[in-house]
Design a protein around this motif. Structure first.
Motif, PDB file in Angstrom:
ATOM      1  N   PRO A 247       1.125  -1.303   0.223  1.00 49.05           N
ATOM      2  CA  PRO A 247      -0.077  -0.352   0.262  1.00 49.05           C
ATOM      3  C   PRO A 247       1.312   1.052  -0.512  1.00 49.05           C
ATOM      4  CG  PRO A 247      -0.531  -1.764   1.943  1.00 49.05           C
ATOM      5  CD  PRO A 247       0.538  -1.810   0.869  1.00 49.05           C
ATOM      6  N   PHE A 248       2.344   1.281   0.758  1.00 46.38           N
ATOM      7  CA  PHE A 248       2.666   2.999   0.836  1.00 46.38           C
ATOM      8  C   PHE A 248       4.103   1.728   0.390  1.00 46.38           C
ATOM      9  CE2 PHE A 248       4.981   5.690   3.302  1.00 46.38           C
ATOM     10  CZ  PHE A 248       4.740   7.046   2.665  1.00 46.38           C
ATOM     11  N   PHE A 249       5.490   3.055   0.110  1.00 42.34           N
ATOM     12  CA  PHE A 249       6.715   2.607  -0.580  1.00 42.34           C
ATOM     13  C   PHE A 249       7.081   3.480   0.236  1.00 42.34           C
ATOM     14  CE2 PHE A 249       5.022  -0.412  -3.755  1.00 42.34           C
ATOM     15  CZ  PHE A 249       5.275  -1.838  -3.584  1.00 42.34           C
ATOM     16  N   THR A 250       8.253   3.565   1.398  1.00 44.42           N
ATOM     17  CA  THR A 250       9.568   4.594   2.000  1.00 44.42           C
ATOM     18  C   THR A 250      10.029   5.237   0.743  1.00 44.42           C
ATOM     19  OG1 THR A 250      10.558   2.958   3.479  1.00 44.42           O
ATOM     20  CG2 THR A 250       8.389   3.856   4.300  1.00 44.42           C
ATOM     21  N   ASP A 251      10.553   4.019  -0.277  1.00 40.96           N
ATOM     22  CA  ASP A 251      11.605   4.507  -0.856  1.00 40.96           C
ATOM     23  C   ASP A 251      11.201   4.923  -2.199  1.00 40.96           C
ATOM     24  OD1 ASP A 251      10.920   1.982  -1.348  1.00 40.96           O
ATOM     25  OD2 ASP A 251      13.117   0.958  -1.374  1.00 40.96           O
ATOM     26  N   MET A 252      10.123   5.871  -2.337  1.00 43.89           N
ATOM     27  CA  MET A 252       9.931   4.910  -4.024  1.00 43.89           C
ATOM     28  C   MET A 252      10.448   6.170  -4.745  1.00 43.89           C
ATOM     29  SD  MET A 252       7.346   4.143  -5.913  1.00 43.89           S
ATOM     30  CE  MET A 252       6.072   3.458  -5.514  1.00 43.89           C
ATOM     31  N   ALA A 253      11.081   6.937  -4.340  1.00 45.11           N
ATOM     32  CA  ALA A 253      12.388   7.894  -5.045  1.00 45.11           C
ATOM     33  C   ALA A 253      13.161   6.926  -5.559  1.00 45.11           C
ATOM     34  CB  ALA A 253      12.243   9.296  -4.254  1.00 45.11           C
ATOM     35  N   ASP A 254      13.798   6.356  -4.639  1.00 48.64           N
ATOM     36  CA  ASP A 254      15.200   4.923  -5.328  1.00 48.64           C
ATOM     37  C   ASP A 254      14.456   4.772  -6.292  1.00 48.64           C
ATOM     38  OD1 ASP A 254      16.900   6.444  -3.190  1.00 48.64           O
ATOM     39  OD2 ASP A 254      16.200   4.995  -1.745  1.00 48.64           O
ATOM     40  N   ARG A 255      12.914   3.913  -6.005  1.00 50.38           N
ATOM     41  CA  ARG A 255      12.300   2.390  -6.698  1.00 50.38           C
ATOM     42  C   ARG A 255      12.368   3.306  -8.099  1.00 50.38           C
ATOM     43  NH1 ARG A 255      10.016  -1.561  -4.776  1.00 50.38           N
ATOM     44  NH2 ARG A 255      10.798  -2.341  -2.722  1.00 50.38           N
ATOM     45  N   LEU A 256      12.110   5.195  -8.150  1.00 54.59           N
ATOM     46  CA  LEU A 256      11.677   5.711  -9.482  1.00 54.59           C
ATOM     47  C   LEU A 256      13.089   5.525  -9.824  1.00 54.59           C
ATOM     48  CD1 LEU A 256       9.696   8.729  -8.556  1.00 54.59           C
ATOM     49  CD2 LEU A 256       8.648   6.508  -9.827  1.00 54.59           C
ATOM     50  N   ALA A 257      14.171   6.514  -9.530  1.00 59.26           N
ATOM     51  CA  ALA A 257      15.551   5.991 -10.240  1.00 59.26           C
ATOM     52  C   ALA A 257      16.215   5.032 -10.777  1.00 59.26           C
ATOM     53  CB  ALA A 257      16.039   6.895  -8.725  1.00 59.26           C
ATOM     54  N   ASN A 258      16.130   4.412 -10.507  1.00 59.71           N
ATOM     55  CA  ASN A 258      15.950   2.745 -11.185  1.00 59.71           C
ATOM     56  C   ASN A 258      14.972   1.890 -11.845  1.00 59.71           C
ATOM     57  OD1 ASN A 258      18.018   2.353  -9.856  1.00 59.71           O
ATOM     58  ND2 ASN A 258      16.944   1.559  -7.976  1.00 59.71           N
ATOM     59  N   ALA A 259      13.322   2.882 -11.758  1.00 62.24           N
ATOM     60  CA  ALA A 259      12.692   2.749 -12.730  1.00 62.24           C
ATOM     61  C   ALA A 259      13.285   2.254 -14.717  1.00 62.24           C
ATOM     62  CB  ALA A 259      11.529   3.081 -13.243  1.00 62.24           C
ATOM     63  N   HIS A 260      12.700   1.911 -15.334  1.00 62.28           N
ATOM     64  CA  HIS A 260      12.812   2.161 -16.530  1.00 62.28           C
ATOM     65  C   HIS A 260      11.269   2.348 -17.049  1.00 62.28           C
ATOM     66  CE1 HIS A 260      15.736  -1.832 -16.251  1.00 62.28           C
ATOM     67  NE2 HIS A 260      16.310  -0.264 -16.449  1.00 62.28           N
ATOM     68  N   LEU A 261      10.074   2.696 -16.417  1.00 69.00           N
ATOM     69  CA  LEU A 261       9.163   3.103 -17.042  1.00 69.00           C
ATOM     70  C   LEU A 261       7.939   3.438 -15.989  1.00 69.00           C
ATOM     71  CD1 LEU A 261       6.530   3.960 -19.332  1.00 69.00           C
ATOM     72  CD2 LEU A 261       6.084   1.505 -19.793  1.00 69.00           C
ATOM     73  N   VAL A 262       7.592   3.970 -15.762  1.00 68.47           N
ATOM     74  CA  VAL A 262       6.146   4.538 -14.559  1.00 68.47           C
ATOM     75  C   VAL A 262       5.158   4.231 -15.889  1.00 68.47           C
ATOM     76  CG1 VAL A 262       6.029   5.837 -12.590  1.00 68.47           C
ATOM     77  CG2 VAL A 262       8.253   5.589 -13.029  1.00 68.47           C
ATOM     78  N   VAL A 263       3.639   3.565 -14.365  1.00 69.28           N
ATOM     79  CA  VAL A 263       2.285   3.491 -15.586  1.00 69.28           C
ATOM     80  C   VAL A 263       1.739   4.488 -13.585  1.00 69.28           C
ATOM     81  CG1 VAL A 263       0.616   2.324 -15.682  1.00 69.28           C
ATOM     82  CG2 VAL A 263       2.591   1.780 -16.214  1.00 69.28           C
ATOM     83  N   SER A 264       1.511   4.987 -13.636  1.00 65.18           N
ATOM     84  CA  SER A 264       0.766   5.900 -12.627  1.00 65.18           C
ATOM     85  C   SER A 264      -0.176   6.862 -13.072  1.00 65.18           C
ATOM     86  CB  SER A 264       1.650   6.608 -11.778  1.00 65.18           C
ATOM     87  OG  SER A 264       2.035   8.132 -12.317  1.00 65.18           O
ATOM     88  N   ARG A 265      -1.308   7.042 -11.823  1.00 65.23           N
ATOM     89  CA  ARG A 265      -2.042   8.629 -11.840  1.00 65.23           C
ATOM     90  C   ARG A 265      -1.105   9.865 -11.940  1.00 65.23           C
ATOM     91  NH1 ARG A 265      -6.530   6.298 -12.986  1.00 65.23           N
ATOM     92  NH2 ARG A 265      -7.422   5.001 -11.785  1.00 65.23           N
ATOM     93  N   SER A 266      -1.752  11.046 -12.140  1.00 61.83           N
ATOM     94  CA  SER A 266      -0.950  12.197 -12.400  1.00 61.83           C
ATOM     95  C   SER A 266      -1.450  13.591 -11.717  1.00 61.83           C
ATOM     96  CB  SER A 266      -1.049  12.363 -13.859  1.00 61.83           C
ATOM     97  OG  SER A 266      -2.685  12.659 -14.198  1.00 61.83           O
ATOM     98  N   GLY A 267      -1.379  12.874 -10.377  1.00 63.08           N
ATOM     99  CA  GLY A 267      -1.008  14.035  -9.310  1.00 63.08           C
ATOM    100  C   GLY A 267       0.119  14.696  -9.082  1.00 63.08           C
ATOM    101  N   ALA A 268       0.230  15.793  -8.312  1.00 58.37           N
ATOM    102  CA  ALA A 268       1.009  17.611  -8.758  1.00 58.37           C
ATOM    103  C   ALA A 268       2.609  16.597  -8.503  1.00 58.37           C
ATOM    104  CB  ALA A 268       0.361  18.513  -7.816  1.00 58.37           C
TER     105      ALA A 268
END
Length: 374
Positions: A247-268
């Motif tokens: 439900p929640f990731f405390t290290d999302m910034a690190d995961r985004l840094a290593n991502a090849h593609l992101v699928v998400s909503r578009s909150g600000a």
């Protein structure tokens, strides 16, 4: 010695708290004491929020048409306003800054009534209800996507961008990594505080439609509601896909840094973090958002080639499977999107917002602040 106290007020969701957290870090570095007013939902974020104290003040929404509920909400707001006045009298802050959400109403209304310098920050391209209610009363408005020089409050609006947390700025230092033809492909899926339910159904169904070779390459990080988590994990386990579902990731910034593609909503906050870090994204605006603010946020990134925007009604599992397959086949195209996203980012937003806060805390008008920037 502290320069004084800045009181930040924010609703208890990540979209409101993350930019407040980023500003708090900047203000603390500049010698200010920072206090936060929020609601009970903020507990999961509170551990990383650099506040000297966190205060919970009663607040409520007034969205119901039921007269009894309206009366109850108004009484809660009145109770919160009195509590906020007592808090401000005790703290004597140099300025109060609101970040949206109904918990900002009591402290900002109290501040404006007590003639304490006050301002709001609006993360989205369309102003939210709480900020709309406060816009006429505060001295200044900072905007993540609000355009300079437009709207009813143009004279006191400054487009600062959305401040991002230190963890996001650190992630921005990580270059985008091209996915190797037969190597792992890291897919990040998240829906924010609203909208994760759709992805819990759509993404596993899309993954089922990938070829066995493509599925073998996938490494998935997916946000899912607690009630959906077990079902999502079961599908990925059956398909032998390595996946972290939570439900929640405390290290999302690190995961985004290593991502090849992101699928998400578009909150600000999501759009701002994706652009600062610079990662290719498929953005699916939450269709039930008031004023369609997520669609407007997504358009800002897509216009520069940093994201592909698809409405929820158009994103079938078949279409998403094709998008993921195409991303795997064309890593160079993903790298181009990543660079386009990065060019739209505003990594200095927290610094500019802090300067704006310090200006009004020091008695300057927003006109004077704009004149200094010109």
């Amino acid at each position: 010695m502290s320069k004084g106290i800045i009181l930040l007020a924010a609703g208890g969701t990540g979209g409101h708290l993350f930019p407040a957290e980023a500003l708090a870090h900047e203000l603390k570095a500049n010698g200010w004491s920072v206090h936060l007013v929020t609601d009970s939902r903020a507990e999961r974020f509170a551990g990383k929020f650099p506040a000297d104290e966190i205060h919970v003040v009663p607040s409520a929404t007034i969205g119901s048409k039921n007269p009894l509920k309206v009366v109850s909400s108004l009484w809660t707001l009145w109770t919160g306003l009195r509590a906020a006045r007592r808090l401000l009298t005790r703290l004597r802050p140099s300025a109060v800054v609101g970040f949206g959400g109904y918990p900002t109403l009591p402290p900002l209304l109290a501040a404006t009534g007590m003639r304490i310098p006050s301002m709001i920050h609006e993360q989205n391209a369309v102003m939210g209800r709480a900020n709309k209610a406060l816009a006429a009363r505060v001295q200044a408005i900072a905007g993540g996507f609000l355009p300079d020089g437009e709207g009813a409050y143009a004279a006191k609006t400054v487009t600062t961008g959305n401040p991002v947390r230190p963890a996001v700025l650190a992630a921005a230092e990580v270059p985008y990594q091209l996915a190797k033809p037969d190597g792992e492909f890291r897919l990040i899926v998240f829906g924010g505080s609203q909208g994760a339910q759709f992805f819990s159904k759509a993404v596993p169904q899309a993954v089922c439609r990938l070829s066995e070779a493509k599925r073998a390459r996938l490494r998935i990080t997916q946000q899912a509601r607690p009630e959906d988590r077990e079902g999502v994990e079961a599908i990925y386990e059956r398909l032998a896909i390595a996946a972290d579902v939570s439900p929640f990731f405390t290290d999302m910034a690190d995961r985004l840094a290593n991502a090849h593609l992101v699928v998400s909503r578009s909150g600000a906050s999501t759009v701002s973090e994706l652009s600062v870090i610079g990662r290719p994204a498929v953005l699916v605006p939450y269709p039930y958002a008031l004023d369609h603010d997520q669609a407007a946020n997504a358009a800002a990134l897509a216009a520069n080639g940093g994201a592909q925007v698809i409405t929820q009604s158009e994103l079938s599992p078949e279409k998403l499977a094709l998008i993921i397959t195409d991303a795997m086949k064309h890593p160079d195209r993903m790298a181009e999107m990543a660079e386009s996203a990065r060019k739209t980012g505003k990594p200095d937003a927290a610094r500019l917002l802090a300067a704006m806060v310090e200006a009004i805390a020091g008695g300057k008008t927003i006109a004077e602040f704009k004149g200094e920037r010109a």
